[in-house]
Enzyme design. Structure first.
Site, PDB file in Angstrom:
ATOM      1  N   LYS A  25       5.784  -0.215  -4.350  1.00 51.18           N
ATOM      2  CA  LYS A  25       7.187  -0.081  -4.762  1.00 51.18           C
ATOM      3  C   LYS A  25       7.532  -1.081  -5.862  1.00 51.18           C
ATOM      4  O   LYS A  25       8.218  -0.746  -6.831  1.00 51.18           O
ATOM      5  CB  LYS A  25       8.096  -0.280  -3.547  1.00 51.18           C
ATOM      6  CG  LYS A  25       7.901   0.791  -2.466  1.00 51.18           C
ATOM      7  CD  LYS A  25       8.552   0.378  -1.162  1.00 51.18           C
ATOM      8  CE  LYS A  25       8.268   1.361  -0.033  1.00 51.18           C
ATOM      9  NZ  LYS A  25       8.623   0.848   1.287  1.00 51.18           N
TER      10      LYS A  25
ATOM     11  N   GLU B 214       3.169   1.425  12.238  1.00 46.78           N
ATOM     12  CA  GLU B 214       2.229   2.480  12.605  1.00 46.78           C
ATOM     13  C   GLU B 214       1.069   1.891  13.405  1.00 46.78           C
ATOM     14  O   GLU B 214       0.883   0.675  13.440  1.00 46.78           O
ATOM     15  CB  GLU B 214       1.717   3.154  11.339  1.00 46.78           C
ATOM     16  CG  GLU B 214       2.857   3.819  10.591  1.00 46.78           C
ATOM     17  CD  GLU B 214       2.394   4.598   9.389  1.00 46.78           C
ATOM     18  OE1 GLU B 214       1.264   5.095   9.425  1.00 46.78           O
ATOM     19  OE2 GLU B 214       3.170   4.711   8.446  1.00 46.78           O
TER      20      GLU B 214
HETATM   21  N1  HSE Z   1       6.514   1.871   5.910  1.00 47.89           N
HETATM   22  C1  HSE Z   1       7.572   1.610   4.987  1.00 47.89           C
HETATM   23  C2  HSE Z   1       8.455   0.510   5.516  1.00 47.89           C
HETATM   24  C3  HSE Z   1       8.414   2.809   4.664  1.00 47.89           C
HETATM   25  O1  HSE Z   1       8.199  -0.038   6.564  1.00 47.89           O
HETATM   26  O2  HSE Z   1       9.421   0.174   4.829  1.00 47.89           O
HETATM   27  C4  HSE Z   1       7.738   3.739   3.727  1.00 47.89           C
HETATM   28  O3  HSE Z   1       7.386   3.123   2.554  1.00 47.89           O
END
Ligand code: HSE
Length: 446
Positions: free
Chosen positions: A205, A190
């Site tokens: 996570k 992003e």
């Molecule tokens: N931005 C995360 C990634 C995905 O690059 O794996 C959403 O958690």
């Protein structure tokens, strides 16, 4: 049986994937769930765009509370993200007696204890398969498929953005900044990539995985988090020469003293399957006492891969909607009254092995001084590699003009992090050590 009615908060990438897959596979899903699953109400700030797209059968509003208040809605799917309005809405949905499906890892890693308690008290389910590793059904595997096991450790590549960047750095010899720009150009990273590159997304996570693996409360605030921003192409190159790949690993491990919960760059032997997971893909390895090692691989993000996980939760809910709440799979895999109080260990108590790189003056006795410090601190050396300045790369040639420099790379056996910190402080104080020592942890995952 009447279709189960779903309200969706946030019609972005995952929301539109959920709508599309539910529509495309509706017959197949109905045959599995035993009843239809219909999105009947959507909240999104861009009402006109969504309305033109979902058609006349779906009510579209900009007011999320109208969805929660809709008496026909059985399940609220929260796809807004973040911990502010999303938290309020999830708690309001629970209070209104709705089941909740969410892909919001930050929300559950930080406020999971409060949210799960509220859901249990109200007799509703909160499901979050999409919150960890996107389309990989790792929550299902840990909570149900591996339920016979005492889980020993879980290690995962659970952030696709950083895995893409690390793959680019290794393949093209690029430094971090260049690889990040490429990731942004291709839409993997992003505009503000902080959550991904600093390891925060992976730590959310890993926190959820740890809680489910060991039956402990979610404790994001106790996780050790390091991102990939300080990694150099040189270290990835040296690791390669030593038979290792560098990955951003989410690691949680049961030890005699507590639970390790950490996210940091890590050397993994190149021969392990997980070391060969490249690009934006995710993979999780679980070590259970009965099953041994299992590996789960797939897309950790994206519209339809994440929708696949959201819909799996919807199907579970359609099946369990009328079941006795006490018979449902517990949110964190263990019954709420049987949770463990195993502590999450501070990082200095973690035991692991290390890759060290020291940029030193190329003079007599330097290596002897460095290895003496390691010996005195009780740290056992596994391998040593020395690379002369001309092998380090053209970028360093100017630096080596004044004083001959060399890189000394050391792999150690396991030791406690506190001991390594003490040894590093002593090595750093040597006048011949010219730059901050690079330390990357190493896991054999054997
Ligand atoms: N931005 C995360 C990634 C995905 O690059 O794996 C959403 O958690």
């Amino acid at each position: 049986m009447k279709p189960i009615q779903v309200g969706l908060l946030g019609m972005g990438v995952v929301g539109s994937g959920t709508f599309n897959v539910l529509k495309r596979n509706q017959e197949e899903i109905r045959r599995r769930a035993g009843r239809g699953i219909e999105i009947i109400h959507v909240a999104d700030l861009n009402v006109e765009r969504v309305r033109s797209w979902v058609g006349p059968d779906v009510t579209v509003t900009s007011d999320a509370r109208a969805v929660i208040a809709n008496p026909d809605i059985d399940i609220v799917v929260e796809l807004i993200g973040g911990c502010t309005i999303a938290k309020t809405l999830v708690l309001e949905a629970i209070a209104a007696g709705k089941h909740v499906v969410t892909a919001n890892k930050a929300l559950l890693a930080v406020h999971g204890t409060e949210i799960f308690a509220a859901a249990s008290a109200r007799g509703v389910m909160v499901a979050f398969e999409a919150a960890v590793a996107g389309g990989i059904p790792i929550i299902k595997a840990l909570r149900e498929g591996l339920t016979a096991n005492r889980i020993e450790w879980v290690a995962g590549i659970i952030n696709g953005t950083t895995n893409f960047i690390l793959s680019e750095m290794r393949d093209k010899g690029q430094d971090f900044g260049v690889a990040l720009q490429e990731a942004q150009r291709l839409g993997y990273a992003e505009a503000d990539p902080t959550f991904d590159i600093e390891g925060i997304d992976a730590a959310h996570k890993a926190t959820l995985i740890s809680a489910i693996a060991f039956g402990i409360p979610v404790q994001f605030d106790r996780a050790h988090i390091e991102g990939i921003t300080r990694l150099c192409a040189a270290d990835i190159h040296y690791a390669d020469q030593l038979g290792y790949r560098v990955k951003l690993l989410g690691m949680t491990k049961r030890t005699a003293h507590g639970v390790e919960l950490r996210v940091h760059p890590c050397l993994i032997p190149s021969r392990r399957l997980i070391a060969n997971v490249e690009g934006a893909m995710n993979a999780v390895v679980v070590q259970g006492d009965a099953v041994g090692t299992t590996l789960y691989y797939g897309k950790g993000a994206g519209s339809e891969p994440t929708a696949s996980a959201v819909i799996a939760d919807l199907v579970d809910m359609a099946r369990l909607h009328t079941a006795d709440a006490a018979q449902r799979v517990p949110h964190l895999a263990f019954q709420p009254n049987a949770m463990s109080d195993l502590a999450v260990l501070p990082m200095d108590q973690v035991v692991t092995s290390y890759y060290l790189r020291l940029r030193v003056a190329d003079e007599t006795g330097v290596l002897a001084k460095v290895t003496a410090i390691l010996a005195q601190t009780g740290i056992s050396i596994d391998a040593v590699l020395q690379r002369q300045a001309h092998e380090i790369g053209p970028a360093n040639v100017a630096e080596v003009a004044e004083v001959a420099q060399t890189d000394v790379i050391i792999l150690t056996h396991d030791c406690q992090e506190a001991r390594m910190n003490a040894a590093m402080a002593q090595m750093q104080a040597l006048p011949s050590v010219l730059q901050p020592i690079i330390r990357i942890r190493k896991e054999e995952l054997a």
